[in-house]
Design a protein around this motif. Structure first.
Motif, mmCIF file in Angstrom:
data_model
loop_
_atom_site.group_PDB
_atom_site.id
_atom_site.type_symbol
_atom_site.label_atom_id
_atom_site.label_comp_id
_atom_site.label_asym_id
_atom_site.label_seq_id
_atom_site.Cartn_x
_atom_site.Cartn_y
_atom_site.Cartn_z
ATOM 1 N N GLN A 1 -3.933 8.955 -3.284
ATOM 2 C CA GLN A 1 -3.203 10.223 -3.389
ATOM 3 C C GLN A 1 -4.174 11.370 -3.180
ATOM 4 O O GLN A 1 -5.249 11.383 -3.766
ATOM 5 C CB GLN A 1 -2.567 10.374 -4.774
ATOM 6 C CG GLN A 1 -1.606 9.256 -5.111
ATOM 7 C CD GLN A 1 -0.895 9.491 -6.440
ATOM 8 O OE1 GLN A 1 -0.347 10.557 -6.691
ATOM 9 N NE2 GLN A 1 -0.907 8.499 -7.297
ATOM 10 N N SER B 1 -6.963 2.062 -6.662
ATOM 11 C CA SER B 1 -6.202 3.308 -6.685
ATOM 12 C C SER B 1 -7.133 4.509 -6.731
ATOM 13 O O SER B 1 -8.137 4.515 -7.433
ATOM 14 C CB SER B 1 -5.263 3.299 -7.898
ATOM 15 O OG SER B 1 -5.418 4.461 -8.665
ATOM 16 N N VAL C 1 2.830 5.737 -9.802
ATOM 17 C CA VAL C 1 2.628 4.561 -8.953
ATOM 18 C C VAL C 1 2.350 3.377 -9.861
ATOM 19 O O VAL C 1 1.462 3.443 -10.724
ATOM 20 C CB VAL C 1 1.441 4.769 -7.977
ATOM 21 C CG1 VAL C 1 1.219 3.519 -7.129
ATOM 22 C CG2 VAL C 1 1.683 5.979 -7.087
ATOM 23 N N HIS D 1 1.230 -0.452 -9.967
ATOM 24 C CA HIS D 1 0.670 -1.624 -9.279
ATOM 25 C C HIS D 1 1.117 -2.864 -10.067
ATOM 26 O O HIS D 1 0.569 -3.156 -11.115
ATOM 27 C CB HIS D 1 -0.855 -1.557 -9.265
ATOM 28 C CG HIS D 1 -1.414 -0.469 -8.396
ATOM 29 N ND1 HIS D 1 -2.007 -0.716 -7.173
ATOM 30 C CD2 HIS D 1 -1.469 0.878 -8.561
ATOM 31 C CE1 HIS D 1 -2.411 0.434 -6.640
ATOM 32 N NE2 HIS D 1 -2.105 1.410 -7.469
ATOM 33 N N GLU E 1 0.827 -1.211 0.000
ATOM 34 C CA GLU E 1 0.000 0.000 0.000
ATOM 35 C C GLU E 1 0.856 1.253 0.000
ATOM 36 O O GLU E 1 1.821 1.336 0.750
ATOM 37 C CB GLU E 1 -0.853 0.070 1.270
ATOM 38 C CG GLU E 1 -1.946 -0.950 1.333
ATOM 39 C CD GLU E 1 -2.776 -0.788 2.610
ATOM 40 O OE1 GLU E 1 -2.877 0.348 3.116
ATOM 41 O OE2 GLU E 1 -3.291 -1.810 3.080
ATOM 42 N N ALA E 2 0.459 2.231 -0.792
ATOM 43 C CA ALA E 2 1.111 3.546 -0.748
ATOM 44 C C ALA E 2 0.031 4.603 -0.577
ATOM 45 O O ALA E 2 -0.934 4.630 -1.342
ATOM 46 C CB ALA E 2 1.897 3.793 -2.019
ATOM 47 N N HIS E 3 0.179 5.421 0.445
ATOM 48 C CA HIS E 3 -0.793 6.492 0.697
ATOM 49 C C HIS E 3 -0.051 7.821 0.681
ATOM 50 O O HIS E 3 0.767 8.086 1.548
ATOM 51 C CB HIS E 3 -1.483 6.265 2.041
ATOM 52 C CG HIS E 3 -2.229 4.964 2.093
ATOM 53 N ND1 HIS E 3 -3.441 4.787 1.483
ATOM 54 C CD2 HIS E 3 -1.889 3.770 2.633
ATOM 55 C CE1 HIS E 3 -3.856 3.536 1.665
ATOM 56 N NE2 HIS E 3 -2.925 2.894 2.352
ATOM 57 N N SER F 1 -3.291 2.153 -3.686
ATOM 58 C CA SER F 1 -2.612 3.459 -3.621
ATOM 59 C C SER F 1 -3.656 4.561 -3.523
ATOM 60 O O SER F 1 -4.672 4.521 -4.202
ATOM 61 C CB SER F 1 -1.707 3.679 -4.834
ATOM 62 O OG SER F 1 -2.463 3.852 -6.008
#
Lengths: 249, 371
Positions: free
Chosen positions: B248, B277, B237, B239, B216-218, B246
């Motif tokens: 943003q 996303s 980003v 995936h 996970e990227a936040h 993700s």
């Protein structure tokens, strides 16, 4: 307290109010009734000082001062409060933060010291309880996700908190079921006092069963076309606006 | 073995130098640099070949430190340094930064004290950060106003590792660029916030590769820009595996002749089913001459994904402003309250309260200067 003389107001060049005169004394509750498009909301906005409502003729005096010359924040600090028909949602500002900011902003303009956070919290809690407003609502962003009834109760909470000298209620009954209406009316009635004047703007007679006015004015096509005591509301209810508006024309 | 690794670091630098010198600085004709004219902002002097520095204010116990330029680097440095995604500008930092700090949090270690890191001086600087499996860290990054500076940061997150990264970039007179490249193993989590107050040209570029399932990227960020400030946040980003997430959320306030840029590309690779996303970028323009360029972009090769994006540019709502003023709040105060409110959801993305407090203070000061 409020003295409106021959008021003409234009919005985007179009004349909406065309010579409205009205006088309200301290302690009185006046009602303005009228069909859609008669200029009811224009009157409430022009009293509160919204931009885009141009006074082309006439005057509004509030306790002898020229209300029209003041920016909205100064009117509020001097004791004018408008409970809006459509309270605005403000995401990112919690209700509690808003109440504290507004209360202290008014106090500051009057030369009174700020209330601290604890002082404001106590005051708000006490008033919120009687209006059935929960702690959880106070933590939420102002009016965001509130139901119609919750928004109207929040307006009345502000009125109770700011203790205005002149309260204008613009269609406060719209969108309320009978229980919510009763709760709001009780809140308003609790604020009636010999020092405070109220102007209740409504389309329907229903609200006036709960908030009984001293005087009723019927607004049509930008002018007051009929005036009377509380019985005028019943006549309007029974015969409709056409009857009275037509009679005056 | 270590000799070989050391040689390969030098080899990577040499290669980067060849590539950079071959391509030169990106011009506006390069799509990703369309809104940030690096070449003309730098002028004749270009990025130079000096080395800037990194200062760490108290290394929290449990974090291992090494130097990228060490002739016999530990295996974790040799394995990762200079290996992540590169672009025209990060080639330059790799080529010209003489060494650089390498940090590692060993497997399973949870570091509770934030690691405060400051980039100082002009020139090129590199940083490598490795969080092994299930390790966690909070990184608080700041920098001085020296320019031009070009920072290249590589971050490797092992399985289940968790990094909170907050970058507080002060207003600078000149050019500062930073390229952050990350790769995340399964269930790793990157939670980042970028607060930026602009420069003659200020750019943060992120390339995030979600390489394991459940990674996970936040990302969130705020820019408050006045006068002729420019701030660009560009993200990509990717995936690569299924069930990756993700989000943003970037908010920008621009006054004067400032220019706020957001370019965000999300790629969902073939087979990365269940990827989720969301991208949102919003700008509030406080003057006629202020400008915002918001460009979210999706590139989907998988079948079963949830992707949403949105961008909006606007002014303060007249209705909200009137409502607050009608309640006694003077205009300037009401405007400030609404601008803070606009930024609020992006700021609340910062998990640590102490760090959030510092960013909030900086944002408050920048807004005061602006309004």
């Amino acid at each position: 307290m409020l003295e409106i003389r021959n008021l003409h107001v234009a919005v985007e060049g179009k004349d909406i109010l065309k010579g409205l005169s009205l006088s309200i004394l301290p302690g009185q509750v006046h009602a303005i009734m009228g069909p859609n498009g008669s200029g009811k909301s224009t009157l409430s906005y022009v009293l509160a000082g919204r931009a885009g409502y141009d006074i082309t003729e006439g005057s509004i005096l509030f306790n002898g001062e020229d209300l029209a010359a003041m920016p909205p924040e100064e009117r509020a600090a001097k004791g004018v409060f408008l409970a809006m028909q459509y309270p605005v949602e403000i995401p990112g500002v919690t209700t509690m933060t808003f109440l504290k900011t507004a209360l202290n902003a008014q106090r500051r303009q009057r030369g009174e010291p700020d209330l601290d956070a604890v002082g404001v919290l106590k005051l708000v809690r006490a008033k919120a309880r009687t209006l059935n407003i929960s702690e959880e609502m106070l933590r939420r962003a102002l009016n965001v996700g509130f139901s119609g009834g919750e928004k109207k109760r929040m307006e009345i909470l502000q009125m109770a908190l700011f203790e205005p000298r002149l309260a204008i209620l613009d269609e406060t009954d719209s969108g309320l079921d009978i229980d919510a209406l009763r709760l709001v009316a009780e809140g308003v009635n609790a604020l009636r006092s010999p020092q405070r004047a109220m102007l209740v703007i409504t389309h329907y007679q229903r609200l006036l069963d709960y908030i009984v006015p001293d005087r009723i004015h019927v607004l049509a096509r930008g002018r007051i076309v009929a005036e009377g005591g509380k019985e005028l509301a019943l006549e309007l209810e029974a015969k409709g606006y056409e009857h009275i508006v037509g009679r005056a024309a | 073995m270590t000799m070989l690794a050391a040689k390969s670091w030098d080899g990577r630098r040499e290669e980067a130098r060849t590539v950079f010198e071959g391509r030169g600085l990106p011009t506006r004709r390069v799509e990703e640099w369309k809104y940030s004219d690096l070449k003309s902002a730098l002028g004749e002097a270009g990025l130079g070949s000096e080395a800037a520095a990194t200062r760490i204010m108290g290394l929290p116990p449990g974090v291992e430190i090494s130097d990228l330029g060490h002739p016999h680097p530990p295996a974790w440095v040799a394995q990762h340094a200079g290996t992540l995604a590169r672009n025209a500008v990060s080639e330059a930092s790799l080529a010209f930064a003489e060494g650089g700090i390498a940090l590692r949090v060993p497997a399973g270690r949870a570091i509770t004290t934030p690691l405060a890191l400051e980039l100082t001086g002009k020139g090129h600087v590199r940083l490598l950060l490795v969080l092994e499996a299930s390790a966690s860290l909070s990184l608080f990054e700041t920098g001085d106003a020296a320019d031009p500076r070009n920072a290249g940061i590589e971050i490797v997150l092992g399985e289940g590792a968790s990094l909170e990264h907050v970058r507080l970039a002060r207003a600078v007179p000149g050019v500062q660029v930073e390229e952050i490249a990350l790769k995340l193993a399964a269930k790793a989590r990157y939670n980042a916030h970028f607060a930026n107050f602009g420069g003659k040209l200020s750019r943060t570029e992120l390339t995030i590769s979600l390489e394991g399932e459940g990674a996970e990227a936040h990302l969130s960020g705020v820019s408050v820009l006045g006068e002729a400030a420019h701030a660009d946040i560009t993200t990509h980003v990717i995936h690569r595996k299924g069930d990756t997430t993700s989000t943003q959320l970037f908010k920008k306030v621009a006054g004067g002749k400032a220019r706020a840029v957001y370019q965000g590309k999300v790629t969902v690779a073939k087979g990365a089913d269940g990827a989720d996303s969301r991208q949102t970028a919003k700008a509030l323009l406080l003057s006629e001459a202020a400008e915002a360029d918001l460009k979210p972009e999706l590139e989907i090769f998988a079948d079963d994904v949830k992707c949403a994006h949105g961008a909006a540019i606007g002014d303060l709502e007249a209705e909200q402003l009137f409502y607050l003023r009608a309640r006694g709040i003077p205009e300037a105060e009401a405007r400030a309250l609404l601008i803070h409110a606009f930024l609020e959801d992006a700021l609340s993305g910062i998990a640590r309260e102490d760090v959030r407090g510092m960013v909030r203070t900086a944002v408050g000061q920048a807004l005061e200067a602006l309004t």
